[in-house]
Design an enzyme around this catalytic site. Structure first.
Site, PDB file in Angstrom:
ATOM      1  CB  THR A   6       6.157  12.056  -2.385  1.00  0.00           C
ATOM      2  OG1 THR A   6       6.818  11.130  -1.407  1.00  0.00           O
ATOM      3  CG2 THR A   6       5.397  11.770  -3.435  1.00  0.00           C
ATOM      4  CG  ASP A  15      -2.157  11.993  -7.299  1.00  0.00           C
ATOM      5  OD1 ASP A  15      -2.229  11.626  -5.962  1.00  0.00           O
ATOM      6  OD2 ASP A  15      -1.294  11.866  -7.288  1.00  0.00           O
ATOM      7  CG  LEU A  41     -17.337  12.055 -17.375  1.00  0.00           C
ATOM      8  CD1 LEU A  41     -16.679  10.781 -18.539  1.00  0.00           C
ATOM      9  CD2 LEU A  41     -18.966  11.097 -17.406  1.00  0.00           C
ATOM     10  CB  ALA A  48      -0.044   6.792  -0.913  1.00  0.00           C
ATOM     11  NE  ARG A  76       5.836  17.476  -6.168  1.00  0.00           N
ATOM     12  CZ  ARG A  76       6.630  16.260  -6.150  1.00  0.00           C
ATOM     13  NH1 ARG A  76       7.669  16.035  -7.218  1.00  0.00           N
ATOM     14  NH2 ARG A  76       6.165  14.911  -5.498  1.00  0.00           N
ATOM     15  N   GLY A 113      -7.898   9.028  -7.895  1.00  0.00           N
ATOM     16  CA  GLY A 113      -9.642   9.042  -7.334  1.00  0.00           C
ATOM     17  C   GLY A 113      -9.568   8.009  -6.719  1.00  0.00           C
ATOM     18  CE  LYS A 139     -16.431   9.352  -6.003  1.00  0.00           C
ATOM     19  NZ  LYS A 139     -17.543  10.343  -6.178  1.00  0.00           N
ATOM     20  NE  ARG A 187      18.659  -8.455   2.399  1.00  0.00           N
ATOM     21  CZ  ARG A 187      19.527  -9.512   1.440  1.00  0.00           C
ATOM     22  NH1 ARG A 187      19.243 -10.546   1.366  1.00  0.00           N
ATOM     23  NH2 ARG A 187      20.276  -9.156   0.633  1.00  0.00           N
ATOM     24  CG  HIS A 202      -5.344   7.085  -1.270  1.00  0.00           C
ATOM     25  ND1 HIS A 202      -5.177   5.769  -0.519  1.00  0.00           N
ATOM     26  CD2 HIS A 202      -4.887   7.542  -2.650  1.00  0.00           C
ATOM     27  CE1 HIS A 202      -4.476   5.090  -1.243  1.00  0.00           C
ATOM     28  NE2 HIS A 202      -4.028   5.836  -2.670  1.00  0.00           N
TER      29      HIS A 202
HETATM   30  P1  IMP Z   1       8.197   8.170  -4.391  1.00  0.00           P
HETATM   31  O1  IMP Z   1       7.576   7.587  -4.495  1.00  0.00           O
HETATM   32  O2  IMP Z   1       8.510   9.549  -3.683  1.00  0.00           O
HETATM   33  O3  IMP Z   1       9.905   8.244  -4.073  1.00  0.00           O
HETATM   34  O4  IMP Z   1       8.554   9.543  -5.773  1.00  0.00           O
HETATM   35  C1  IMP Z   1       8.522   9.146  -6.648  1.00  0.00           C
HETATM   36  C2  IMP Z   1       8.285   9.485  -8.536  1.00  0.00           C
HETATM   37  O5  IMP Z   1       6.328   8.584  -8.316  1.00  0.00           O
HETATM   38  C3  IMP Z   1       7.828  11.290  -7.732  1.00  0.00           C
HETATM   39  O6  IMP Z   1       6.951  11.477  -9.335  1.00  0.00           O
HETATM   40  C4  IMP Z   1       6.532  10.984  -7.020  1.00  0.00           C
HETATM   41  O7  IMP Z   1       5.604  11.768  -7.851  1.00  0.00           O
HETATM   42  C5  IMP Z   1       5.922   9.897  -7.411  1.00  0.00           C
HETATM   43  N1  IMP Z   1       4.847   9.424  -6.368  1.00  0.00           N
HETATM   44  C6  IMP Z   1       4.804   8.892  -5.615  1.00  0.00           C
HETATM   45  N2  IMP Z   1       3.835   8.136  -5.026  1.00  0.00           N
HETATM   46  C7  IMP Z   1       2.907   9.171  -5.491  1.00  0.00           C
HETATM   47  C8  IMP Z   1       0.675   9.240  -5.085  1.00  0.00           C
HETATM   48  O8  IMP Z   1       0.729   8.726  -4.401  1.00  0.00           O
HETATM   49  N3  IMP Z   1       0.567  10.151  -6.312  1.00  0.00           N
HETATM   50  C9  IMP Z   1       1.269  10.622  -7.389  1.00  0.00           C
HETATM   51  N4  IMP Z   1       2.376  10.065  -7.435  1.00  0.00           N
HETATM   52  C10 IMP Z   1       3.132   9.652  -6.360  1.00  0.00           C
HETATM   53 MG    MG Z   2      -2.672  11.249  -4.514  1.00  0.00          MG
END
Ligand code: IMP
Ligand code: MG
Length: 336
Positions: free
Chosen positions: A123, A13, A281, A41, A252, A15, A18, A137, A43
Site C-alpha cells: 500500500t 476489505d 450480499l 488499512a 487501485r 467490510g 461496516k 529495535r 475502513h
Molecule cells: P502492506 O501491508 O502495505 O505491506 O502490503 C502488503 C500486501 O497487503 C499488499 O498486497 C497490499 O495490497 C495488502 N494490504 C495491506 N493492507 C491491506 C488492507 O487493509 N486491505 C487490503 N489489502 C491490504
Molecule cells: Mg480496506
C-alpha cells in the site's frame, strides 16, 4: 457482554468497518481498540448519510460514547492519526499505547519503490519498513513523540481493567487472515500476523479473555496487490457483475473472484471463529438491498447463506445488505 474480536476472513476489505459501526451503535462498547498492522488499512464507515474513511482510529468512532484506543502492536502514522482525531472531534476519547511503533517519512519513501512496491504491491504507507526497523529495535515508539503526547496511555491495562469490570470491549482487527505474514502465501502478505491471535497480542489480551471471534467475509473475494487469487475474473467480467471496487488507501481497482469455500474453511480454522458476518450480499443479489430480515432475502441469497453455515459449521450472525451501518440483518437473537 465481554470481549468480541473482529477479524477479516480473506484478503482485507471484507467490510469490517461496516459491521463494526453497526455493533458500535447497537451494543455500545465502552472501549473499541484497534489491533492490526497500521495505516495500510482503510475502513469505510457510513452512518447517517456521512461517509468516513479511517486508517488509524477504530471504526466504532460512530458511537460518541465509545472510548477509542490503539494497541501497542499497531504502527502509528502521527499525521494520519491527528487528522482523523480532528475530523471526528475525538480528542477527549482517544488513547494510543505508549509502545506503538512510529512510521516516519523515510519508511513511507522506502515502501513506495523497489521490491516492496514492484513485487509485493504494498500500500506504500510505510508499514513494512517500520515493522522491520521495530524488529531491529531501532524504531521510535509513541511515547517519544511530542506531537501525540496528550493521547499516550497504557492501553493494554485500560482494556484489561474494562474487561475485569464486565464492560463490553470490541477488538478491531485489520487486513485479512489470507494476508497474514504467517498464514498467507508468503511473500504476498503484509508485515505481521493479522489472525485473531495476532490481534489479541496487538492489544495485550490473552486468549482466555475472548468471548466471540467474529470472522468477516464479503459475498465475493477481492484482492489488491500481487499474489494468487483463485478464480480471478477479468476486469471486464468484474465490472459486468458490478463487483468493481477501488482501494480506499491506494485507489487501485481491486481484483475480484467468487466466494471460495475452501479458503473460508481454512480461515475459520485459523481464527477459531465462533460467528461469521457476510457483507455486500446486495452486490451479488441486488434484490437483497436494504433487507433487515432473513425472510426478506431472495431464495438464491438465502441458499447461499445456508450453504456457508453448513459448510463452515459456524453461524452467520450478520448479513450486510447496503453501505449504511443500519443496512444489516442481525440474526443473533434468532441463532442463540
Ligand atoms: P502492506 O501491508 O502495505 O505491506 O502490503 C502488503 C500486501 O497487503 C499488499 O498486497 C497490499 O495490497 C495488502 N494490504 C495491506 N493492507 C491491506 C488492507 O487493509 N486491505 C487490503 N489489502 C491490504
Ligand atoms: Mg480496506
Amino acid at each position: 457482554m465481554g470481549c468480541t474480536v473482529i477479524v477479516g476472513g480473506a484478503y482485507g476489505d471484507e467490510g469490517k468497518g461496516k459491521i463494526i459501526s453497526y455493533i458500535a451503535l447497537k451494543d455500545e462498547p465502552s472501549i473499541a481498540v484497534r489491533g492490526g498492522v497500521g495505516p495500510n488499512a482503510g475502513h469505510t464507515v457510513v452512518s447517517q448519510g456521512k461517509t468516513l474513511k479511517l486508517r488509524m482510529l477504530p471504526s466504532a468512532v460512530v458511537n460518541p460514547k465509545t472510548r477509542l484506543m490503539i494497541g501497542p502492536g499497531v504502527l502509528v502514522d502521527c499525521d494520519v492519526l491527528l487528522r482523523e482525531i480532528e475530523a471526528t472531534s475525538s480528542q477527549e476519547r482517544t488513547k494510543v499505547d505508549r509502545n506503538c511503533g512510529i512510521i516516519e517519512t523515510r519508511h513511507i519513501q522506502e515502501d513506495k519503490g523497489g521490491h516492496l512496491r514492484e513485487t509485493i504491491g504494498t500500500t506504500g504507507t510505510g508499514t513494512g519498513p517500520a515493522n522491520a526497523e521495530r524488529v531491529l529495535r531501532s524504531a521510535r515508539v509513541a511515547r517519544q513523540e511530542q506531537r501525540i503526547s496528550k493521547y499516550i496511555g497504557d492501553v493494554s491495562l485500560l482494556v484489561n481493567e474494562a474487561l475485569d469490570n464486565g464492560e463490553f470491549v470490541l477488538v478491531e482487527g485489520t487486513q485479512g487472515t489470507l494476508l497474514s505474514l504467517f498464514h498467507g502465501a508468503y511473500p504476498y502478505v503484509t508485515s505481521k500476523d493479522v489472525s485473531a491471535s495476532g490481534i489479541c497480542s496487538d492489544v495485550g489480551i490473552g486468549p482466555k479473555r475472548v468471548d466471540e471471534v467474529l470472522l468477516v467475509f464479503k459475498a465475493y473475494l477481492t484482492r489488491v496487490g500481487a499474489g494468487e487469487l483463485e478464480g480471478e475474473l477479468s476486469p471486464e467480467e468484474t465490472v459486468k457483475r458490478g463487483w468493481e471496487e477501488y482501494g480506499s488507501v491506494t485507489g487501485r481497482l481491486r481484483r475480484a473472484a467468487p466466494f471460495n469455500y475452501e479458503l473460508a474453511k481454512r480461515t475459520v480454522m485459523l481464527n477459531s471463529a465462533t460467528q461469521i458476518a457476510i457483507t455486500k450480499l446486495d452486490t451479488v443479489y441486488p434484490e437483497a438491498s436494504k433487507a433487515q430480515k432473513f425472510e426478506e432475502l431472495p431464495e438464491t441469497a438465502r441458499a447461499f447463506i445456508d450453504s456457508i453455515e453448513n459448510r463452515l459449521r459456524t453461524p452467520v450472525v450478520f448479513i450486510g445488505t447496503g453501505p449504511d451501518a443500519r443496512d444489516i440483518i442481525d440474526r443473533r437473537s434468532a441463532t442463540q
